[in-house]
Design an enzyme around this catalytic site. Structure first.
Site, mmCIF file in Angstrom:
data_model
loop_
_atom_site.group_PDB
_atom_site.id
_atom_site.type_symbol
_atom_site.label_atom_id
_atom_site.label_comp_id
_atom_site.label_asym_id
_atom_site.label_seq_id
_atom_site.Cartn_x
_atom_site.Cartn_y
_atom_site.Cartn_z
ATOM 1 N N LYS A 66 28.475 37.367 50.762
ATOM 2 C CA LYS A 66 29.756 37.703 51.289
ATOM 3 C C LYS A 66 29.714 38.680 52.452
ATOM 4 C CE LYS A 66 34.752 38.561 50.321
ATOM 5 N NZ LYS A 66 35.727 38.848 49.015
ATOM 6 N N SER A 141 39.544 35.770 48.686
ATOM 7 C CA SER A 141 38.911 36.076 50.075
ATOM 8 C C SER A 141 37.626 35.564 50.093
ATOM 9 C CB SER A 141 38.949 37.463 50.389
ATOM 10 O OG SER A 141 38.278 38.144 49.410
ATOM 11 N N SER A 165 39.693 37.356 44.140
ATOM 12 C CA SER A 165 39.151 36.569 45.263
ATOM 13 C C SER A 165 37.590 35.982 45.048
ATOM 14 C CB SER A 165 38.696 37.515 46.382
ATOM 15 O OG SER A 165 39.976 37.947 46.942
#
Length: 473
Positions: A66, A141, A165
């Site tokens: 990420k 996210s 997330s």
């Protein structure tokens, strides 16, 4: 998918160790797919294969990371234009540990800006798309990480979970997502959103892959005072049944939960029946303060974000927009151009909640609710082994469907926010389809119960037999 990219990470690692394939062959196969990304799942992809490094536990298996994890010499922007092009001089502890265990950095994945969102539509670099339906969101996210794994562009990935997330995008893309106990994985080198909630974890195709990756992430880190040693050795799960396991179903997060779609509820009920056939007992329980978790979360998380994001001022790193009127004007213009609408909204919410005269009414009260939620879970775990819920109230929704209504977007986290507030682990596994799109089943346990959670998830995974064959990769 090719033969190589259809392997689980565990299978790929075994083939590398047995010299059936080389780590370089494996990397090249995934790099080709990642470079052809049509989901906007990646923000950066490695230009060339790294040196062979197949002697560690992860055997050279490529890893997607990420964008908010600092990676030395590689863009680490947290999905924000205010950090566009920022290349840290060091790597996050979790990334470094995985590389030392043999993982090779494949690329950096798209995300909601500073991890603030449930759809990856808040990214400063455009939305990621769901491989099941490219006109729908992959969740957020950590949506880029989830989409990359679901589409076979990466064998596994790491993301972060502040209010859901990891678990929510895992549910919406039909993969496995584990949110560890707070403190089990170092936060050093993670670009912070809400420091008392953020936690890193794996997104994978199988529960055993999640256990394998997670096992190399845990441990006390001298650079993170909130990290702690994991209290027991981590194991790869082998269970095939749930004999003797007591599952608690909280009415507040299932039958009474706001906005649970009929197809999601149907898949959840079918999974409960399957769990019973594997030997589990099902008991209705209460988490009386869970309905207030979303409100408490959206006070606490923005409050912490307003402090963490104050460092982005155009002085030390990232974007700078000079202002002719002086330093204050430079601050204002830099933040106005660098931050997106959702980040600005949460900074304002958090600043207001912490302001003089309102602190106790909002932030102080939210922290009291947080304590009550933790107490509810402790009481529940005196009666049951795990708490189970749907992961997300609905399936992946169309791009743009909720961007104009922040509250509708926040409701996607209804079933996932109580666990970070209590600091306890939870996993989402795919448990079926609704309207041709994946649904998720969430298993939550007490702090540091990851071994038992992974064991139960593995048994259910085998019985469910979800294969992700609906992905249009």
């Amino acid at each position: 998918m090719s033969e190589l990219t259809s392997l689980s990470a565990e299978e790929a690692a075994a083939k590398v160790r047995s010299n059936e394939i080389s780590a370089r062959e494996l990397f090249d196969a995934y790099r080709e797919r990642a470079a052809a990304d049509d989901l906007n799942a990646f923000l950066w992809v490695a230009d060339e294969a790294p040196a062979e490094h197949a002697d560690g536990p992860l055997a050279g298996v490529p890893l997607a990371v990420k964008d908010l994890f600092c990676t030395e010499g590689v863009p680490s922007q947290s999905g924000s234009r205010i950090l566009e092009g920022y290349k840290p001089p060091y790597s996050a502890t979790s990334v470094r540990k995985l590389q030392e265990a043999g993982a090779t950095l494949l690329g950096k994945t798209n995300q909601d800006e500073f991890a603030m969102g449930s759809s990856t539509e808040n990214s400063g670099y455009g939305p990621a798309r769901n491989p099941w339906d490219r006109e729908r969101v992959p969740g957020g996210s950590s949506g880029g990480s989830a989409a990359a794994v679901a589409a076979g562009m990466a064998p596994w990935a790491i993301g972060t979970d502040t209010g859901g997330s990891i678990r929510q995008p895992a549910a919406l893309t039909g993969i496995v997502g584990l949110k560890p106990t707070y403190g089990a994985v170092s936060r050093y080198g993670m670009i912070a959103f809400a420091s008392s909630l953020d936690q890193a974890g794996p997104l994978t195709r199988t529960v055993r892959d999640a256990a394998l990756l997670f096992g190399q992430m845990v441990g006390k880190d001298p650079y993170d005072s909130t990290s702690v040693p994991f209290p027991e050795p981590l194991e790869l799960p082998t269970a095939e049944d749930l004999n003797g396991i007591r599952l608690g179903v909280p009415v507040e997060l299932s039958s009474e939960a706001e906005g649970i779609e009929p197809g999601v509820a149907k898949a959840f009920d079918a999974t409960l029946r399957l769990a019973e056939s594997l030997g589990a007992s099902i008991e209705e329980i209460r988490l009386p303060h869970a309905p207030h978790a979303l409100s408490a979360y959206y006070i606490i998380a923005p409050a912490e974000a307003s402090a963490n994001l104050a460092r982005y001022d155009g002085v030390r790193y990232g974007l700078r927009v000079d202002g002719e009127e002086g330093l204050r004007a430079m601050y204002d213009k830099t933040r106005a151009q660098g931050f997106g609408a959702e980040v600005k909204r949460r900074i304002m919410l958090g600043t207001y909640a912490l302001s003089s005269g309102y602190y106790e009414a909002y932030y102080g009260r939210a922290q009291k609710v947080r304590t009550k939620i933790s107490e509810d879970f402790r009481t529940a775990f005196e009666k049951v082994d795990f708490v189970v819920t749907p992961t997300s109230p609905g399936v992946a929704f169309p791009l743009g469907a909720k961007t104009a209504d922040p509250y509708a977007m926040y409701l996607n986290d209804y079933c996932t926010v109580p666990m970070p507030l209590a600091g306890i682990p939870a996993i989402s596994i795919p448990n079926g389809l609704s309207e041709g799109l994946p649904t998720g089943f969430q298993i939550t346990g007490p702090a540091f119960s990851e071994n038992r959670i992974l064991s139960a998830a593995h048994a259910l995974e085998g019985a469910l037999g979800f294969d992700g064959s609906g992905v249009r990769a």
